[in-house]
Enzyme design. Structure first.
Site, mmCIF file in Angstrom:
data_model
loop_
_atom_site.group_PDB
_atom_site.id
_atom_site.type_symbol
_atom_site.label_atom_id
_atom_site.label_comp_id
_atom_site.label_asym_id
_atom_site.label_seq_id
_atom_site.Cartn_x
_atom_site.Cartn_y
_atom_site.Cartn_z
ATOM 1 N N GLY A 236 0.952 -1.213 -0.012
ATOM 2 C CA GLY A 236 -0.101 0.034 -0.006
ATOM 3 C C GLY A 236 0.825 1.251 -0.117
ATOM 4 C CG HIS A 237 0.425 4.306 -2.362
ATOM 5 N ND1 HIS A 237 -0.416 4.752 -3.279
ATOM 6 C CD2 HIS A 237 0.715 3.237 -2.921
ATOM 7 C CE1 HIS A 237 -0.141 4.363 -4.417
ATOM 8 N NE2 HIS A 237 0.600 3.312 -4.206
#
Length: 405
Positions: A236-237
């Site tokens: 994810g970020h």
């Protein structure tokens, strides 16, 4: 902060026990309203909800174990008593990206003392939608879940899988808790934020896991007193405050506490991001503490020149004011040399930023980990590995550190 967290957990415990203690006088099994396995159950869910909503006693709507198709559903109060939606099943959304043209897949609005539970999974079947979005043939895609104007409510023991867009959008909620909530989507799935919170207060996300293609948790404007604890993120970020400043009239983000979280192979760890040439805004009272980063590209980021499209006027500074930020006890490994990036606005420099006990290593051929700082003079405590905002570390950050979306 510790006292605040204790009060939050005490409140959660009281609310949770209150839910457990309520006698469940009425149960509404959707199979009694026409739901059949491997068939669309949306009409049965709505019928069961309407009857439950009219009950003055605590009511439980049960979607039993099995696999069910479900088209778009909207459940809206107010209701006369507490309601629990117990999803034990695997629910599958329409796979066609164009099946839901307006709104989200499952929306829950205007309820107090609402619980979603059951250990089930909401499968958004997003693969075709992601391909459609990447080819720019689809513009608006539905989120798996949308919670609006909920108060004193709990979402627990639920998995959201492969949403076409955001997994969860939280809007105008107060005293809402996510516990043992799981998000799963591939790392390359576009715009699949795990939970997006905006215009909400006293939201708690704890003991939950996020694996997705965008921010694990993203935080929009008018968010107050958000507590994120014991969360795992990756892929994810990362966990991001923002992006902010792109739209006029955004209200302050005040009181975000991210504690005891682990990031593994994410593009970012903890981050605040605002647009250049932005509208005015405020970000204050932000706390990132007791964080583990494992092979994270950009473990610590303040980015006030956030411009993922590359089509921004970076010569004009962000007008979002960032203040009262603590970054404490963050340890682990960075995937890039630039482990700490603090790029504040030249028009409104960051104030009251405290950085302490940072120990992040990088083993690449370029040399040891380093930091990059602009328009910030943080207060430093404890050890700093790498050295944070030292004279030798003031060079502009590499483009990659500021470009991760």
């Amino acid at each position: 902060m510790d006292m605040k967290l204790k009060l939050v957990y005490f409140g959660l415990g009281v609310l949770f026990l209150a839910h457990l203690g309520e006698s469940q006088n009425a149960t509404f099994d959707v199979t009694k309203y026409g739901a059949n396995a491997n068939a669309d159950i949306s009409e049965a869910v709505v019928k069961a909800f309407k009857e439950a909503c009219a009950s003055t006693s605590p009511s439980t709507i049960v979607i039993p174990k099995g696999t069910f198709q479900m088209n778009q559903v909207k459940l809206e109060g107010p209701c006369k008593g507490p309601i629990e939606l117990q999803i034990q099943a695997m629910l599958k959304a329409p796979s066609d990206p164009n099946a839901i043209k307006v709104g989200e897949w499952l929306t829950v609005n205007k309820l107090e003392f609402f619980t979603m539970s059951g250990g089930g999974t909401l499968d958004g079947q997003g693969k075709a939608a992601w391909e459609c979005k990447q080819s720019k043939k689809c513009t608006k895609l539905p989120n798996n879940l949308s919670f609006n104007s909920l108060t004193n409510s709990i979402i627990k023991d639920i998995t959201t899988l492969d949403s076409k867009s955001f997994h969860v959008n939280v809007n105008q909620c107060k005293n809402l808790t996510f516990i043992n909530f799981n998000v799963s989507a591939p790392a390359n799935s576009p715009n699949t934020d795990g939970i997006h919170v905006a215009r909400a207060s006293s939201v708690n996300i704890t003991q939950s896991s996020f694996s997705t293609g965008d921010d694990c948790i993203s935080i929009g404007d008018e968010t107050e007193q958000l507590y994120i604890t014991k969360v795992t993120c990756g892929p994810g970020h990362g966990i991001s405050v923002g992006s902010l400043g792109k739209n006029t009239g955004e209200k302050p983000v005040v009181g975000v506490f991210v504690k005891n979280c682990t990031f593994t192979s994410t593009d970012n760890g903890v981050r605040i991001k605002t647009w250049p040439a932005s509208h005015p805004g405020v970000v204050s009272d932000i706390h990132f503490e007791d964080i583990i980063v494992q092979n994270v590209s950009n473990p610590i980021v303040i980015d006030q020149v956030y411009c993922p499209s590359g089509q921004c006027n970076k010569d004009l500074p962000s007008q979002v004011k960032i203040s009262k930020v603590s970054i404490q006890n963050i340890k682990g490994t960075s995937r890039t040399q630039n482990a700490v990036t603090l790029l504040c606005s030249k028009g409104s420099p960051c104030e009251g930023v405290e950085v302490g006990d940072i120990d992040i290593s990088y083993s690449g051929k370029e040399g040891p980990a380093k930091s990059s700082c602009e328009n910030i003079k943080p207060s430093l405590k404890g050890k700093q590995i790498p050295a944070v905002c030292s004279a030798a570390a003031d060079a502009p950050a590499p483009a990659a550190a500021a470009a991760a979306s």
